[in-house]
Design an enzyme around this catalytic site. Structure first.
Site, PDB file in Angstrom:
ATOM      1  CG  ASP A  67      -0.336  -0.308   2.302  1.00 57.02           C
ATOM      2  OD1 ASP A  67       0.803  -0.438   2.664  1.00 57.02           O
ATOM      3  OD2 ASP A  67      -1.105  -0.981   3.277  1.00 57.02           O
ATOM      4  CG  ASP A 136      -8.767  -0.968  11.847  1.00 61.49           C
ATOM      5  OD1 ASP A 136      -7.653  -2.057  11.219  1.00 61.49           O
ATOM      6  OD2 ASP A 136      -9.007  -0.061  10.956  1.00 61.49           O
ATOM      7  CG  HIS A 138      -5.585  -2.387   8.836  1.00 57.16           C
ATOM      8  ND1 HIS A 138      -5.981  -1.171   9.155  1.00 57.16           N
ATOM      9  CD2 HIS A 138      -4.638  -2.541   8.988  1.00 57.16           C
ATOM     10  CE1 HIS A 138      -4.516  -0.713   9.373  1.00 57.16           C
ATOM     11  NE2 HIS A 138      -3.748  -1.673   9.238  1.00 57.16           N
ATOM     12  CD  GLU A 143      -8.677   1.181   7.602  1.00 55.00           C
ATOM     13  OE1 GLU A 143      -8.727   0.407   8.753  1.00 55.00           O
ATOM     14  OE2 GLU A 143      -8.170   1.926   7.950  1.00 55.00           O
TER      15      GLU A 143
HETATM   16  C1  F6R Z   1       0.960  -2.322   5.861  1.00 53.26           C
HETATM   17  C2  F6R Z   1       0.259  -1.837   6.247  1.00 53.26           C
HETATM   18  C3  F6R Z   1      -0.898  -1.885   7.358  1.00 53.26           C
HETATM   19  C4  F6R Z   1       0.482  -2.580   8.585  1.00 53.26           C
HETATM   20  C5  F6R Z   1      -0.891  -2.655   9.386  1.00 53.26           C
HETATM   21  C6  F6R Z   1       0.017  -2.762  11.091  1.00 53.26           C
HETATM   22  O1  F6R Z   1       2.206  -1.701   4.836  1.00 53.26           O
HETATM   23  O2  F6R Z   1      -0.653  -2.659   4.869  1.00 53.26           O
HETATM   24  O3  F6R Z   1      -1.661  -2.911   7.625  1.00 53.26           O
HETATM   25  O4  F6R Z   1       0.695  -3.398   8.454  1.00 53.26           O
HETATM   26  O5  F6R Z   1      -0.903  -1.576  10.006  1.00 53.26           O
HETATM   27  O6  F6R Z   1       1.131  -1.830  11.649  1.00 53.26           O
HETATM   28  P1  F6R Z   1       1.971  -1.835  12.507  1.00 53.26           P
HETATM   29  O7  F6R Z   1       2.778  -2.550  11.535  1.00 53.26           O
HETATM   30  O8  F6R Z   1       2.925  -0.649  12.107  1.00 53.26           O
HETATM   31  O9  F6R Z   1       2.000  -2.684  13.410  1.00 53.26           O
END
Ligand code: F6R
Length: 260
Positions: A67, A136, A138, A143
């Protein structure tokens, strides 16, 4: 079902993740990796970096980011293009020209998703997709409410995600509101999913994702539909799992020929 491996630490999980990457690259030197950003994959990238220093060659590997934020100026230190360059491309000796990130620039944003899907397809698809999970539920930036069939597109980040990611910016208000993310359908097309989760804050989301009902309200539950999923977690992230004892038992008695 996903194979869930509960490890004593993020570092131990990272070693197993690095084993999976190394085994794939040994078989296919120009393998296509899907790369996550954020904090979770960093121990994996560090573990791989040590292996590269010891002789592992990742120079032919191709990669796609999960992303990107929309609207950050080119070269912003928190754009995922910059983060991946810093955390993965340079330390791992990847070929920067073979690493793609969704185009989050405002001009042409309407076609960013379709262009990214075409690029993934042209590369022959993603062999191994690294995933983190949001508090959450995702994966990518899909989301809650995201369709299991969704492909790469623009999404609006939840307030919770913007709050969670504020630590990377000077203030919460600076976290972009929109992103371009691989869809759940895109992620499900990858040939192997490697989901990492560390720390207490991920325990509830992880339990819902792997033991709860399939639901668009828990986007990560989509991984239950995939035939090859490896979930590497530390004890804290595993603390909400009802079947933790079974996962430990299965891992301890795993036929070694199976690999990850
Ligand atoms: C990042 C992504 C998100 C993260 C998620 C967890 O490319 O796609 O899904 O993996 O938000 O974030 P962290 O690892 O910072 O807790």
């Amino acid at each position: 079902m996903a194979e869930i491996v509960i490890t004593e630490s993020a570092a131990a999980a990272a070693q197993l993740g690095a084993d999976a990457v190394q085994a794939l690259v040994a078989e296919k030197p120009d393998a296509v990796l899907g790369l996550a950003t954020g904090s979770t994959p960093l121990p994996l990238y560090r573990a791989l970096q040590r292996r590269v220093a010891a002789g592992l060659d990742l120079s032919r590997v191709r990669a796609f980011a999960l992303d990107e934020y929309v609207g950050l100026e080119r070269g912003h230190p928190q754009s995922y293009a910059s983060v991946l360059l810093r955390e993965a491309v340079e330390p791992l000796g990847l070929d920067g020209g073979a690493v793609r990130v969704p185009d989050g620039s405002l001009e042409g944003i309407e076609t960013a998703g379709a262009r990214y899907e075409a690029a993934i397809e042209a590369a022959g698809g993603i062999d191994l997709q690294v995933l983190g999970i949001g508090t959450d539920g995702h994966i990518g930036f899909n989301e809650p409410g995201s369709s299991f069939a969704s492909l790469t597109r623009v999404k609006t980040l939840t307030e919770q995600t913007r709050h969670d990611n504020a630590r990377f910016f000077d203030s919460a208000g600076e976290v972009p509101m929109h992103c371009v993310t691989q869809g759940l359908g895109t992620i499900l097309r990858a040939r192997h999913l490697l989901l990492l989760a560390f720390g207490e804050s991920k325990a509830a989301a992880l339990a819902n994702a792997v033991e709860g009902a399939l639901s668009a309200s828990v986007p990560a539950s989509a991984i239950q539909l995939h035939p090859r999923v490896t979930v590497l977690v530390d004890e804290a992230a595993a603390s909400g799992l009802a079947r933790a004892d079974y996962y430990r038992y299965a891992w301890a008695n795993k036929p070694r020929w199976q690999g990850l």
